[in-house]
Design an enzyme around this catalytic site. Sequence first.
Site, short mmCIF file in Angstrom:
data_model
loop_
_atom_site.label_atom_id
_atom_site.label_comp_id
_atom_site.label_asym_id
_atom_site.label_seq_id
_atom_site.Cartn_x
_atom_site.Cartn_y
_atom_site.Cartn_z
N ILE A 1 6.36 22.47 44.39
CA ILE A 1 7.15 21.28 43.53
C ILE A 1 6.83 21.84 42.02
CG2 ILE A 1 7.08 19.11 42.68
CD1 ILE A 1 6.18 18.49 45.90
N LYS A 2 7.79 21.84 41.26
CA LYS A 2 7.59 21.96 39.88
C LYS A 2 7.81 20.65 39.05
CE LYS A 2 8.89 24.82 35.89
NZ LYS A 2 10.05 25.48 35.39
N VAL A 3 7.18 20.37 38.18
CA VAL A 3 7.41 19.23 37.32
C VAL A 3 6.87 19.52 35.86
CG1 VAL A 3 7.40 17.56 39.04
CG2 VAL A 3 5.17 18.00 37.87
#
Lengths: 308, 308, 308, 308, 308
Positions: free
Chosen positions: D206-208
């Site tokens: 997951i990339k935030v």
Amino acid sequence: MKMTGNIKKILNNYESDNPGVKANLAKILMSGKLAGTGKLVILPVDQGFEHGPARSFAKNVLGYDPHYHFKLAINAGLSAFAAPLGLLEAGAGTFAGQIPLILKMNSSNSLSREKSAPSQAITGSVSEAIRLGCSAIGFTIYPGSDAALDMITEIQEIALEAKDAGLAVVVWSYPRGGDISKDGETAIDIVAYAAHMAALVGAHIIKVKPPTSFIEQNEAKKVYESENIPIGTLKDRVKHVVQSCFHGKRLVVFSGGSSRGKDDLLKEISELYLGGASGSIVGRNSFQRPYDEALHLLNQITNIYRGK
Amino acid sequence: MKMTGNIKKILNNYESDNPGVKANLAKILMSGKLAGTGKLVILPVDQGFEHGPARSFAKNVLGYDPHYHFKLAINAGLSAFAAPLGLLEAGAGTFAGQIPLILKMNSSNSLSREKSAPSQAITGSVSEAIRLGCSAIGFTIYPGSDAALDMITEIQEIALEAKDAGLAVVVWSYPRGGDISKDGETAIDIVAYAAHMAALVGAHIIKVKPPTSFIEQNEAKKVYESENIPIGTLKDRVKHVVQSCFHGKRLVVFSGGSSRGKDDLLKEISELYLGGASGSIVGRNSFQRPYDEALHLLNQITNIYRGK
Amino acid sequence: MKMTGNIKKILNNYESDNPGVKANLAKILMSGKLAGTGKLVILPVDQGFEHGPARSFAKNVLGYDPHYHFKLAINAGLSAFAAPLGLLEAGAGTFAGQIPLILKMNSSNSLSREKSAPSQAITGSVSEAIRLGCSAIGFTIYPGSDAALDMITEIQEIALEAKDAGLAVVVWSYPRGGDISKDGETAIDIVAYAAHMAALVGAHIIKVKPPTSFIEQNEAKKVYESENIPIGTLKDRVKHVVQSCFHGKRLVVFSGGSSRGKDDLLKEISELYLGGASGSIVGRNSFQRPYDEALHLLNQITNIYRGK
Amino acid sequence: MKMTGNIKKILNNYESDNPGVKANLAKILMSGKLAGTGKLVILPVDQGFEHGPARSFAKNVLGYDPHYHFKLAINAGLSAFAAPLGLLEAGAGTFAGQIPLILKMNSSNSLSREKSAPSQAITGSVSEAIRLGCSAIGFTIYPGSDAALDMITEIQEIALEAKDAGLAVVVWSYPRGGDISKDGETAIDIVAYAAHMAALVGAHIIKVKPPTSFIEQNEAKKVYESENIPIGTLKDRVKHVVQSCFHGKRLVVFSGGSSRGKDDLLKEISELYLGGASGSIVGRNSFQRPYDEALHLLNQITNIYRGK
Amino acid sequence: MKMTGNIKKILNNYESDNPGVKANLAKILMSGKLAGTGKLVILPVDQGFEHGPARSFAKNVLGYDPHYHFKLAINAGLSAFAAPLGLLEAGAGTFAGQIPLILKMNSSNSLSREKSAPSQAITGSVSEAIRLGCSAIGFTIYPGSDAALDMITEIQEIALEAKDAGLAVVVWSYPRGGDISKDGETAIDIVAYAAHMAALVGAHIIKVKPPTSFIEQNEAKKVYESENIPIGTLKDRVKHVVQSCFHGKRLVVFSGGSSRGKDDLLKEISELYLGGASGSIVGRNSFQRPYDEALHLLNQITNIYRGK
């Protein structure tokens, strides 16, 4: 039962259909009290979807149970029973082989607002109609709706698949939406047009509402007047609708409408018969009455179509 | 465990389903403390999607870990555990075979604005439900929403695929959007209608909210009054909703709603039980409490459904 | 009948088509009274869809029966008969092999309102054209409509499928909607453009309306004037349209328009012939007349195209 | 290289994935300088799509050549290289087997206006990821956008296909559009929510963006306050985001943001590390610097994640 | 003809493509007078679709015949001939093997109004390109249009299919619509961006318009100024566009624009050549001139690209 010449003649009108479709049309025409007459009376129970359970079944609470409607249709000697997926699933096993089934493949409801583009949700499929042992699929189009072209495109795709599977195709053709006025929904020009459209998209059985003598469209009015098309009586109008279905080469049945007095209903059905209607679809007028009363009424209706 | 006659009777109501679907329904009905009673309590954990992680799990931080919910559901002896794809993936291996799983196949969230056409994103598939060893798929429809026809068409397609794969179909039927008022979302006429629609689209298990005595639609109001349909108590209303699901031939479970006092909740569930509810779905009211407290509460709930 | 060199030359213009398509084009060009001339006259009966049954058939009630039109087209020695699915289904068996059939695969109607994005519903499929023994499929596009890009994309997909099945493709190219004015629908620049677009999307036979000398678009006007393109007479304009269809390498037929005086019609067709039109499509002007009168008129029309 | 227990433990968290997916996750976690640490640093080069070539590469013109970025990522000992189709195609052959590749499967651009429904175009496919020897696919969703439900439905379909092909799934979860304010895009409640949504749709990585201490939604604010969730420092906030990803059972990486001072960047990454971030994605901050400077900076970043 | 090292070097830049695609690129680069130079000149004839037949062919009426254009392209020794489906169908048999063909797979027209969401209709398919013996497919995208994301998604799907079939992919990247100003359509920042986007979606050959020195976007302007990107002359700008296409690793050709003076055109093409353009696409400037004059002009153009 040996097939009557009457039925053979009707089947010949479906000259491009495969034997599977013809066998299923024959099954409907050779079932119940009207077997062999070329006429048919169908019990449809999709009002729960359209108006909700209380408005449909509270008057006669036995109707909450799907089995009740199967029994009513079978015991009244009707030609077929039509309902949405879930309702058919709830009885198709118990009553298998006792009455031809029609899977109603799209459904409207009173919770969705409609405005100018009324439409219906797809609620069934041809493969499910096959799994449930149905003889036909039913589909509603709304000519005039801003969603009409899409609905017609849908029935084209579904009818193709149904016919390939040997199922008959019943089209409910109910004008509404767009520029159609409330009165226009049952106007003679609109109803005849809607019936003709159903025939052109390849319906085997066409269902419309009994038309009034109102004429909705100006261009049509000119022709009805210049050609003196008789539309004064319901009999006349039914004759015109039947003519609009390939000169009577397609079966056309009429809905019974909202529940009301028995005498009114029977009088209307007599006129439908005299006009050449292939039959009636009677829902709330039957299942909202007590069982014995409903059986009696349906008997009177089938008698009308037997010419008695 | 040998199957009780009770369960056989329920399975007979699903007379058109294949043995795979019946086996999965039986699996749910023969699991946990309610095995064989015909009742069921389900733990759903999709609140993280709907309200975000903090609002869902900050009260009891163990809930951030998917395994926590699997354990809670298993140790509380519940009938099934329902969650979105990612959450099931995070525990389906470890807890394989210990509790029936329901893959929630669409999900809403509080970041997307809804207005008149609320809908949900598709977040799972039948093939993933099979890969994860699920017994059922879950799907939400929003009757009344301007997106309702599309959602119903979606569940039709998904349910067809699920049934072909032997999976049971659970439909969350939550009216909202369009012309439905805020009070209307739990009005008795609307909830009964929504439950009936779920039955008609072929749901095996129907999930609705406990209805209030408010009536939303005028046409319905007339009938509730003229036919004297009892809706004064929650028990009455639940009875009416159950009746609207094919006269009780479909399993109907009720949601627990937002978290609140334990006594209120148990009182409500007692009324649901007395009205003939098939069971409850209890999410935040269980997993937002400390583990032992949650286990105790769920034990009290299953006891209610065991008639104790 | 042995194929004339005339026809061979025409077929050579379709140099990228498979033998199936060429055989079906040849079938149309070698049928009826115009066999071998390279000209063709087609009877289309889709007016019932477009204007309703009364406006189409009340003038000559025999027309309500689909068989009537098959007979008329066959006995008049026409090149092909075009109609929507249901109408073809009603006669394709009885008249099999007597005249080439064209399945009109999309249809408009007068109940749907159009505004700026007129379109048509899909009402047939290539597989049905094959099942009914058709030689070609017909499809309408509305250049200028806000739905035009979608319609063109549709015909691309359908034409691909039709050609793979060896069926010829007839494109009705009727500008309307969007910014096109009423006069613009038959303006010479627009009609030539619409015909060219049909050629570019791969039509074998192109159908347009006879153009007027009006010019709709300013950018076009400059060129018509600077290059002195002759558009004074219908003959000139037809020549320009034919030129716009790959310098005459595609068959271009013209519609007969609304019903009217016989002399006017024949005069117009003579000009079409002199301009190099490949033929005419004559609907209401034939089937709304009494049978013998219609036969006589069609005979006069075919005689024009035979150069008599 | 023999796999560390560290990595085995991480892989065990992906308990429902097939061996192909696990092997590709392992490949990323066992590549470059961070091999075996459970941390990862990725070079993404999709800024050319998002901001155009000049804004992306004019500062360091070597970056116009795709090979430059492959070399930079390989020589810096990074864990993976992510880029759109065309850019990967331009180097995947030359550098095959030297670094794990991530095909970014959708892309935004600064020429399209967004308003309330920002979305991205699909610019790659699973079959192309396979053809190019990729280990993972990347996909961006915009929670909050009026197009969010569609984007989530898209990633569901793509992730299913990718997992079946043994590819890992990286989801860029970037809230924007709809009712989300500019500050809200990086608000702690929104970022944690967006990360949780990515976990629920089945992302492996997951990339935030690094979150601020701002809280966007009132309902969330109540909980952050009542439960005293620590969000004062970036370290606290990262911890909360990691917790929101299944209690740390999913890999969460943070973007480096726009180009800026080296010290600021390293300080931020130190805080990410201390908060438990799985790693960083550093684009413009690396490739817009001169080569040696970029190598040095990336070395400092990987050192941070190696705990040095 | 033996392949020059020049061409081998270019083909090496397409390092992820299969031998089929490389063979077709080689076929284009080894055809006509520019064979082996790495340069290419293409004749496109889609103006009939875009502006109608009169505006395209009235100046030189021989152009109404598709064969004319095949002959012109072949006799002028061009590298390839590009046209929509119908036009290619009309000559692909006669001229098979004499010049590489490019099937233009989508088309705009001047009858459809565009506003902020200009788009094109799909008018061909990969299977038809194969059937017609084409070496490549062509597709237009409109960066900036409100329909741009959809168009990019379309080319992704089509390019995937084309490459699998061994066809080269030519992308016309023409910014327009949305917030793009009229001047912005040929602004240097926008054209370079559009070319880069085409490269990123996987185009083998990119077609753009010659850019002006105008800068459309403020964010871009800052960078063009701070980095002193030379854009004063067309040569400078072309160099920048070529650089934006993976540092010259993709072939970039420029359109000739509207018909005009020969000297202007040749001067412009000389600058394109000096800037490093891979070639030109010359439509109206060639086929609207008399045949001999066109041949002469095209000879002068190919001479420029041969460095003479």
